[in-house]
Design an enzyme around this catalytic site. Structure first.
Site, PDB file in Angstrom:
ATOM      1  N   ARG A   1     -12.563 -14.707  -1.385  1.00 15.80           N
ATOM      2  CA  ARG A   1     -11.635 -15.354  -0.441  1.00 15.80           C
ATOM      3  C   ARG A   1     -12.343 -16.224   0.595  1.00 15.80           C
ATOM      4  NH1 ARG A   1      -7.014 -10.583  -0.002  1.00 15.80           N
ATOM      5  NH2 ARG A   1      -5.963 -11.251  -1.909  1.00 15.80           N
TER       6      ARG A   1
ATOM      7  N   ASP B   1      -6.657  -8.023   4.578  1.00 16.83           N
ATOM      8  CA  ASP B   1      -5.867  -8.829   3.636  1.00 16.83           C
ATOM      9  C   ASP B   1      -5.280 -10.083   4.288  1.00 16.83           C
ATOM     10  OD1 ASP B   1      -6.386  -7.068   1.610  1.00 16.83           O
ATOM     11  OD2 ASP B   1      -4.517  -5.951   1.850  1.00 16.83           O
TER      12      ASP B   1
ATOM     13  N   SER C   1     -13.590   1.078   3.342  1.00 12.66           N
ATOM     14  CA  SER C   1     -12.620   0.778   2.283  1.00 12.66           C
ATOM     15  C   SER C   1     -11.605   1.895   2.163  1.00 12.66           C
ATOM     16  CB  SER C   1     -13.335   0.586   0.936  1.00 12.66           C
ATOM     17  OG  SER C   1     -12.397   0.668  -0.115  1.00 12.66           O
TER      18      SER C   1
ATOM     19  N   ARG D   1       1.465   4.243  -3.067  1.00 15.99           N
ATOM     20  CA  ARG D   1       1.227   5.666  -2.794  1.00 15.99           C
ATOM     21  C   ARG D   1       2.494   6.490  -2.986  1.00 15.99           C
ATOM     22  NH1 ARG D   1      -2.509   2.571  -0.332  1.00 15.99           N
ATOM     23  NH2 ARG D   1      -4.519   3.449   0.329  1.00 15.99           N
TER      24      ARG D   1
ATOM     25  N   GLY E   1      -6.032  -3.888  -7.550  1.00 13.11           N
ATOM     26  CA  GLY E   1      -7.205  -3.105  -7.165  1.00 13.11           C
ATOM     27  C   GLY E   1      -6.816  -1.737  -6.630  1.00 13.11           C
TER      28      GLY E   1
ATOM     29  N   LYS F   1     -12.345  -9.526  -3.219  1.00 16.26           N
ATOM     30  CA  LYS F   1     -10.900  -9.305  -3.313  1.00 16.26           C
ATOM     31  C   LYS F   1     -10.389  -9.968  -4.598  1.00 16.26           C
ATOM     32  CE  LYS F   1     -10.506  -6.823   0.313  1.00 16.26           C
ATOM     33  NZ  LYS F   1     -10.150  -5.406   0.160  1.00 16.26           N
TER      34      LYS F   1
ATOM     35  N   SER G   1       0.825  -1.212   0.000  1.00 15.37           N
ATOM     36  CA  SER G   1       0.000   0.000   0.000  1.00 15.37           C
ATOM     37  C   SER G   1       0.859   1.261   0.000  1.00 15.37           C
ATOM     38  CB  SER G   1      -0.892   0.025   1.247  1.00 15.37           C
ATOM     39  OG  SER G   1      -1.823  -1.016   1.199  1.00 15.37           O
TER      40      SER G   1
HETATM   41  C1  S3P Z   1      -5.644  -1.302   0.171  1.00 14.19           C
HETATM   42  C2  S3P Z   1      -6.861  -1.359   0.784  1.00 14.19           C
HETATM   43  C3  S3P Z   1      -7.609  -2.608   1.025  1.00 14.19           C
HETATM   44  C4  S3P Z   1      -6.748  -3.839   0.806  1.00 14.19           C
HETATM   45  C5  S3P Z   1      -5.871  -3.716  -0.403  1.00 14.19           C
HETATM   46  C6  S3P Z   1      -4.964  -2.521  -0.289  1.00 14.19           C
HETATM   47  C7  S3P Z   1      -4.981   0.007  -0.005  1.00 14.19           C
HETATM   48  O1  S3P Z   1      -8.716  -2.665   0.157  1.00 14.19           O
HETATM   49  O2  S3P Z   1      -7.553  -5.000   0.700  1.00 14.19           O
HETATM   50  O3  S3P Z   1      -5.071  -4.879  -0.573  1.00 14.19           O
HETATM   51  O4  S3P Z   1      -3.775   0.034  -0.308  1.00 14.19           O
HETATM   52  O5  S3P Z   1      -5.654   1.031   0.165  1.00 14.19           O
HETATM   53  P1  S3P Z   1     -10.116  -1.989   0.571  1.00 14.19           P
HETATM   54  O6  S3P Z   1      -9.793  -0.652   1.031  1.00 14.19           O
HETATM   55  O7  S3P Z   1     -10.952  -1.975  -0.662  1.00 14.19           O
HETATM   56  O8  S3P Z   1     -10.675  -2.875   1.640  1.00 14.19           O
END
Ligand code: S3P
Length: 451
Positions: free
Chosen positions: A365, A334, A178, A33, A102, A361, A29
């Site tokens: 899962r 996760d 989220s 960013r 995602g 996901k 994450s």
């Molecule tokens: C993430 C947020 C999560 C997580 C993903 C990474 C992020 O998803 O499952 O692997 O980096 O913001 P959600 O915010 O949709 O739950």
């Protein structure tokens, strides 16, 4: 943009002891960013500890395709981003290929919504089935000209804003906890006229808010909204700027969790996992595994690059089944595939509810893990928003990972307690988040061959 079907298979042999001293790769994450903010900042950002996984490389390639010069990652995982400011991106020549990620597509939706050029994003077979309406809808409320397919799946197509047109600030109550949706709206808020605010119904990872602050962009975080300690309001005013900075990326607690579970379910041994990111919005797995009576000790707690980090000492433990607190769900979102393996090795039944997000996901899962656990002889009952797992003896069998990195790695770890060999199909995507998983696992005592 679908990818040809690949077929890397893991074959495991039962293991016994897990021991050693390891460092897990950089946080996914935070790595995403760092590229995004570095690209949109004025000046040169130096990143240390970048995760060279395919997901983060996909983000990097998208920004390169929009005219940002990025060097690395080198063999020490350093990356240099030559940012061009909030309005410095240029129109990509082709549809952006998001691969399996995602986080990339949802956060990029917020950034692309604020640009004056048109763009389109799609990914692999798994990503192209995932819900995007959750980001498209708030962005449309902000007057972005953005859409997905009728069923809400990619491609996400965005028509550029007219010259001098800005997005409209909104107050948005997230329908689900989220961090991706929250971050998408916050990022779009940088391109909006006025103050955009997002209220999250449950605490989710706050790397976007932290990194905005590190890059000098003002953001306001108010906790305890309406007297509810789970509710947070994040507000951002459009029109400020990001200033390049140096980013130190901590080790990924999501990757570390596979090794926490490995160390706990092993019959013996002690494992130290170094430099793990301990951001309070990410430590749900530690809370849950400790509640299951896992012997985890957190040592050397320190700050690095604006994020708390620590080392974790793990000792083989007899785990106990628990009812997982719903508060820990977004904080461990996760980590559930690995936690389900811990539950399969625990005494009694572990119950999870309030986790319907697990169904959207990289795979469903809940179902993918239940199918694999049943194949290995573990009793479980599936619910729309969770699962009950009763610990037992793990047998041998063939597992479908559904091209999901975390399903593949979780069943690889389960081999420590298996009575025979486990074959795990379609493991290529382990490289999206944890390229050196197999070598690290074998180093500490597992036996995984890949072919
Ligand atoms: C993430 C947020 C999560 C997580 C993903 C990474 C992020 O998803 O499952 O692997 O980096 O913001 P959600 O915010 O949709 O739950």
């Amino acid at each position: 943009m679908s990818q040809a079907k690949k077929a890397l298979t893991f074959t495991t042999r039962p293991g016994h002891s897990v021991s050693g001293d390891i460092i897990v790769p950089g946080d996914k994450s935070v790595s995403h960013r760092s590229i995004m903010f570095g690209s949109l900042a004025n000046g040169t950002t130096h990143i240390k500890g970048f995760l060279p996984g395919q997901d983060c490389l996909a983000t990097m390639n998208c920004f390169k395709a929009m005219g940002i010069e990025i060097e690395g990652p080198d063999s020490d995982h350093n990356v240099t981003v030559h940012g061009k400011g909030l309005h410095g991106l240029s129109q990509p020549k082709e549809q952006l290929d998001i691969g399996n990620s995602g986080t990339s597509i949802r956060l990029l939706s917020g950034i692309l919504a604020g640009q004056q050029f048109s763009s389109s994003m799609a990914g692999d077979v798994s990503l192209n089935k995932r819900p995007m309406a959750r980001v498209v809808e708030p962005l449309q409320l902000m007057a972005a000209n953005i859409s997905a397919r009728e069923d809400g799946t990619p491609p996400v197509v965005c028509q550029g804003l007219a010259e001098n047109q800005k997005l409209k600030a909104i107050d948005y109550i997230l329908p689900m906890a989220s961090a991706q949706v929250k971050s998408c709206v916050i990022l779009a808020g940088m391109y909006a006229e006025g103050v955009t605010s997002v209220i999250e119904p449950g605490i989710t990872r706050d790397h976007t808010e932290r990194m905005l602050t590190a890059f000098g962009y003002p953001v306001t975080v108010e906790k305890n909204i309406d007297g509810d300690e789970q509710k947070t309001r994040i507000s951002i005013e459009g029109g400020h700027e990001l200033t390049a900075c140096d980013i130190q990326i901590p080790g990924d607690i999501s990757s570390a969790t596979f090794f926490m579970v490995a160390g706990l379910i092993a019959k013996s041994g002690q494992l130290t996992i170094r430099n793990v990111g301990m951001n309070p919005t990410r430590i749900g797995a530690i809370n849950i595994l400790k509640a299951m009576q896992g012997d985890l000790t957190i040592i050397n707690e320190r700050m690095a690059g604006g994020e708390p980090v620590a080392d974790i000492v793990v000792k083989a433990s007899q785990l106990q089944g628990i009812d997982i607190s719903e508060r820990d769900v977004p904080l461990a979102i996760d980590e559930f595939p690995a936690i389900f393996i811990a539950a399969a090795c625990a005494n009694g039944t572990t119950r999870l509810r309030g986790a319907e997000e697990l169904r959207v996901k990289e795979s469903d899962r809940i179902q993918a893990m239940a199918d694999g656990l049943v194949e290995l002889g573990i009793e479980c009952t599936v619910f729309d928003d969770g699962i009950d797992i009763t610990g037992g003896e793990i047998g041998s069998g063939t597992i479908h990972s559904h091209d999901d990195h975390r399903i593949a790695m979780s069943f690889a770890i389960s081999s420590l307690r298996a009575t025979g060999s486990i074959t795990i199909l379609d493991c290529d995507n382990v490289a999206t988040s944890f390229p050196n998983f197999v070598s690290l696992a074998n180093e500490v005592g597992l036996s995984i061959t890949q072919a």
